[in-house]
Design an enzyme around this catalytic site. Sequence first.
Site, PDB file in Angstrom:
ATOM      1  N   GLY A  64     -63.687  51.728   0.463  1.00 20.34           N
ATOM      2  CA  GLY A  64     -64.209  52.930   1.106  1.00 20.34           C
ATOM      3  C   GLY A  64     -65.701  52.722   1.265  1.00 20.34           C
ATOM      4  CD  GLU A  65     -70.610  53.208   2.070  1.00 18.19           C
ATOM      5  OE1 GLU A  65     -70.259  52.443   2.981  1.00 18.19           O
ATOM      6  OE2 GLU A  65     -71.465  52.879   1.216  1.00 18.19           O
ATOM      7  CB  SER A  66     -69.898  51.309  -2.966  1.00 14.68           C
ATOM      8  OG  SER A  66     -71.041  50.913  -2.233  1.00 14.68           O
ATOM      9  CB  CYS A  96     -63.657  46.514  -0.467  1.00 14.48           C
ATOM     10  SG  CYS A  96     -64.770  46.163   0.899  1.00 14.48           S
ATOM     11  NE  ARG A 125     -73.422  49.162  -0.440  1.00 10.88           N
ATOM     12  CZ  ARG A 125     -74.117  49.906   0.412  1.00 10.88           C
ATOM     13  NH1 ARG A 125     -75.425  49.918   0.366  1.00 10.88           N
ATOM     14  NH2 ARG A 125     -73.500  50.627   1.307  1.00 10.88           N
ATOM     15  CB  ILE A 154     -62.980  46.512   6.180  1.00 12.00           C
ATOM     16  CG1 ILE A 154     -61.570  46.161   6.662  1.00 12.00           C
ATOM     17  CG2 ILE A 154     -63.618  47.564   7.078  1.00 12.00           C
ATOM     18  CD1 ILE A 154     -60.578  47.298   6.518  1.00 12.00           C
ATOM     19  NE  ARG A 155     -70.312  48.395   7.639  1.00 14.22           N
ATOM     20  CZ  ARG A 155     -71.031  49.260   6.932  1.00 14.22           C
ATOM     21  NH1 ARG A 155     -70.460  50.277   6.343  1.00 14.22           N
ATOM     22  NH2 ARG A 155     -72.323  49.107   6.823  1.00 14.22           N
ATOM     23  CG  HIS A 191     -59.706  46.562   1.969  1.00 10.59           C
ATOM     24  ND1 HIS A 191     -60.015  47.771   1.382  1.00 10.59           N
ATOM     25  CD2 HIS A 191     -60.836  46.148   2.585  1.00 10.59           C
ATOM     26  CE1 HIS A 191     -61.260  48.075   1.630  1.00 10.59           C
ATOM     27  NE2 HIS A 191     -61.787  47.114   2.352  1.00 10.59           N
ATOM     28  CD  GLU A 193     -56.851  48.441  -0.376  1.00  4.28           C
ATOM     29  OE1 GLU A 193     -56.655  47.339  -0.942  1.00  4.28           O
ATOM     30  OE2 GLU A 193     -57.978  48.842  -0.033  1.00  4.28           O
TER      31      GLU A 193
HETATM   32  N1  GLN Z   1     -69.512  48.453   2.872  1.00  4.81           N
HETATM   33  C1  GLN Z   1     -68.875  49.306   1.919  1.00  4.81           C
HETATM   34  C2  GLN Z   1     -69.766  49.681   0.775  1.00  4.81           C
HETATM   35  O1  GLN Z   1     -70.861  49.250   0.650  1.00  4.81           O
HETATM   36  C3  GLN Z   1     -67.597  48.686   1.380  1.00  4.81           C
HETATM   37  C4  GLN Z   1     -66.586  48.551   2.485  1.00  4.81           C
HETATM   38  C5  GLN Z   1     -65.167  48.685   2.059  1.00  4.81           C
HETATM   39  O2  GLN Z   1     -64.822  49.119   0.965  1.00  4.81           O
HETATM   40  N2  GLN Z   1     -64.298  48.360   2.988  1.00  4.81           N
HETATM   41  O3  GLN Z   1     -69.357  50.439  -0.039  1.00  4.81           O
END
Ligand code: GLN
Length: 214
Positions: A64-66, A96, A125, A154-155, A191, A193
Amino acid sequence: MGGRANLAPSRPRALADRPRIGVLAMQGDFAEHAESLRRAGAEPVEVRLPGDLEGLDGLIIPGGESTTIGKLLDQWGMIEPLREQIGRGLPVWGTCAGAILLAKDVRDALPGQPLLEVMDIAVRRNAFGRQVQSFEAALEVPALGDEPFPAVFIRAPRIEAAGPQTEVLAMLPDGTIAAVRQGHLLATAFHPELTPDVRFHQLFLEFMQAAARS
Ligand code: GLN
């Protein structure tokens, strides 16, 4: 990075046939993890508040987004209870953003970004660059056998270093660490999942059972 002894697992007890695995459900793809866990033979439990940590056999911190997950962890009083449970040996897998939250050394973190800082790895990151923010790789994972694992990035963070107490489970062709274990802690930059392949979830359950036995 300085080595630090692995923390001893706290609950050396036999696991139930269907282990209860918490999935941190603040933000991100926790529903997908829950589905993969079900298919891997575990019972997923959504975790939001400290009381939800009771009686878990393991925990997944999803992608997700940390920064968002960290902020919510902080707001909901979860940082210390989580650190305490991890210190007592709760098996935890971060995917991630989850791997970022576990890492002791987070490069390019936002200033003041709340983190758990429990695992002896360094991550950067969003390190794969804009053009290739997302990609899929057929990853060789010796612990899973000959069939490569379809790894979705993903990112993703780049795992730039792993301490002496860790075991690297998979690397990209250029040598970048993609999956690493430190005793009862597991971090993947990708990921599992998001694919129908649940072998990584099964591997986490196996690690968890080994930690419970030791
Ligand atoms: N770029 C996200 C972060 O810094 C991580 C991306 C992800 O969990 N797919 O949290």
